[in-house]
Design an enzyme around this catalytic site. Structure first.
Site, PDB file in Angstrom:
ATOM      1  N   GLU A   1       9.893  -2.153   1.287  1.00  0.00           N
ATOM      2  CA  GLU A   1       9.672  -3.594   1.189  1.00  0.00           C
ATOM      3  C   GLU A   1      10.546  -4.210   0.101  1.00  0.00           C
ATOM      4  OE1 GLU A   1       5.578  -1.589   1.969  1.00  0.00           O
ATOM      5  OE2 GLU A   1       7.420  -1.156   0.864  1.00  0.00           O
TER       6      GLU A   1
ATOM      7  N   CYS B   1      12.763   7.188  -2.189  1.00  0.00           N
ATOM      8  CA  CYS B   1      11.430   6.944  -2.739  1.00  0.00           C
ATOM      9  C   CYS B   1      11.529   6.933  -4.260  1.00  0.00           C
ATOM     10  CB  CYS B   1      10.466   8.020  -2.269  1.00  0.00           C
ATOM     11  SG  CYS B   1       8.861   7.949  -3.100  1.00  0.00           S
TER      12      CYS B   1
ATOM     13  N   ILE C   1       0.863  -1.179   0.000  1.00  0.00           N
ATOM     14  CA  ILE C   1       0.000   0.000   0.000  1.00  0.00           C
ATOM     15  C   ILE C   1       0.897   1.225   0.000  1.00  0.00           C
ATOM     16  CG2 ILE C   1      -1.804   1.264   1.210  1.00  0.00           C
ATOM     17  CD1 ILE C   1      -2.651  -1.445   2.453  1.00  0.00           C
ATOM     18  N   GLU C   2       0.719   2.074  -0.977  1.00  0.00           N
ATOM     19  CA  GLU C   2       1.566   3.262  -1.097  1.00  0.00           C
ATOM     20  C   GLU C   2       1.363   4.152   0.126  1.00  0.00           C
ATOM     21  OE1 GLU C   2       2.593   7.005  -1.429  1.00  0.00           O
ATOM     22  OE2 GLU C   2       0.551   6.774  -2.172  1.00  0.00           O
ATOM     23  N   SER C   3       2.480   4.646   0.698  1.00  0.00           N
ATOM     24  CA  SER C   3       2.447   5.237   2.037  1.00  0.00           C
ATOM     25  C   SER C   3       1.674   6.548   2.124  1.00  0.00           C
ATOM     26  CB  SER C   3       3.875   5.427   2.555  1.00  0.00           C
ATOM     27  OG  SER C   3       4.600   6.282   1.708  1.00  0.00           O
ATOM     28  N   LYS C   4       1.758   7.409   1.102  1.00  0.00           N
ATOM     29  CA  LYS C   4       1.002   8.661   1.188  1.00  0.00           C
ATOM     30  C   LYS C   4      -0.492   8.384   1.132  1.00  0.00           C
ATOM     31  CE  LYS C   4       0.452  13.314  -0.660  1.00  0.00           C
ATOM     32  NZ  LYS C   4       0.882  14.313  -1.675  1.00  0.00           N
TER      33      LYS C   4
ATOM     34  N   ASP D   1      14.871   7.641   2.422  1.00  0.00           N
ATOM     35  CA  ASP D   1      14.335   6.735   3.433  1.00  0.00           C
ATOM     36  C   ASP D   1      15.517   6.208   4.235  1.00  0.00           C
ATOM     37  OD1 ASP D   1      11.632   6.877   2.535  1.00  0.00           O
ATOM     38  OD2 ASP D   1      12.133   5.492   0.912  1.00  0.00           O
TER      39      ASP D   1
END
Length: 274
Positions: A221, A181, A81-84, A188
């Site tokens: 991930e 990213c 799931i994309e973090s933003k 990150d």
């Protein structure tokens, strides 16, 4: 389309304050796994542990409530799931009236639908957290006196093990993991723990390898899976676990764990930089 460039990442965004599960943006794991040679059945088990520090909603009387949330996404789920999008989704509860049990059920339902597998959810009051900061354990590699001039792309050729020596059980640790990213280029930062049984892994080569992620563009991930696959290919350990604890961004930290042991369950500790 579920590719990073079509996500809300890196785009101007209006922050909704009402519940909207359509904000969640899943990205299939398959493409990156094919890139690093991971096919079915997966060569690892594991989980992605997400911690959310900015979750709030309203109770039945309209009084704001807050909680710390832990989400566990299984490594065999079809999607990350994309973090933003995750942050935008969580923020949507800020003006919704609900109770804790219903909120937990809603989160589990929506996140499981996005990931394509069962996501577990735990909520805790900040006062109930109670555990002290505990860093990952292991032999720290970061003080090795090395000259390094390779900062990417990741170079698996640095990895080696002494297969003429007796097998060892070892836990190796570095706080020097950095990647970027793949959409925004934002850094990150993470710590990574490598626990293994097998031929002794060359420490200097491992540290050079980890530093070579420094300008690499890949999600958390995907970086951990790349590390796992490269270590298996180059060092051939009998057992291997790779656990990364990344620093928080946007109220979320992401902590992927991959292991040859399907029964291994990582502790959700809170490291010094988290």
């Amino acid at each position: 389309m579920s590719t990073p460039e079509h996500s809300p990442l890196g785009k101007a965004t209006v922050y909704a304050d009402r519940y909207d599960p359509s904000l969640l943006f899943p990205i299939p794991r398959q493409q990156k796994r094919i890139e690093i040679g991971v096919l079915e059945p997966l060569p690892f088990s594991g989980v992605d542990i997400w911690n959310a520090y900015e979750l709030s909603w309203l109770d039945a009387r309209g009084k704001p409530q807050v909680a710390l949330a832990e989400f566990r996404v299984p490594a065999d789920s079809p999607n990350i799931i994309e973090s933003k999008s995750f942050k935008l989704y969580l923020n949507g509860f800020s003006q919704e009236k609900t109770d804790t049990a219903t909120l937990r059920e809603t989160l589990a339902h929506d996140l499981s639908a996005a990931a394509g597998a069962t996501v577990t959810v735990a909520l805790a009051a900040p006062s109930a957290l109670g555990h002290a900061i505990t860093d990952l354990q292991g032999e720290l590699l970061d003080e090795l006196p090395l000259e390094i001039d390779d900062y990417g792309p990741p170079h698996a050729g640095y990895l080696s093990a002494n297969h003429n020596a007796a097998p060892v059980e070892g836990i190796l640790l570095s706080h020097l993991l950095r990647s970027n990213c793949p959409v925004t280029g934002q850094p990150d930062w993470g710590s990574v723990q490598i626990a293994y049984r097998g031929a002794p892994i060359d420490r200097a080569g491992l540290l050079r390898y980890l530093v070579s992620f420094r300008t690499h563009n890949e999600f958390h991930e995907q970086c951990v899976e790349r590390i796992f696959v490269d270590l298996m290919a180059r060092c051939a350990p009998e057992r291997l676990s790779v656990y990364a604890r990344y620093t928080r961004r946007g109220g979320l930290d992401i902590n992927p764990f991959r292991s040859t042991d399907p029964a291994a369950v990582p502790a959700n500790l809170r490291a010094a930089r988290q």
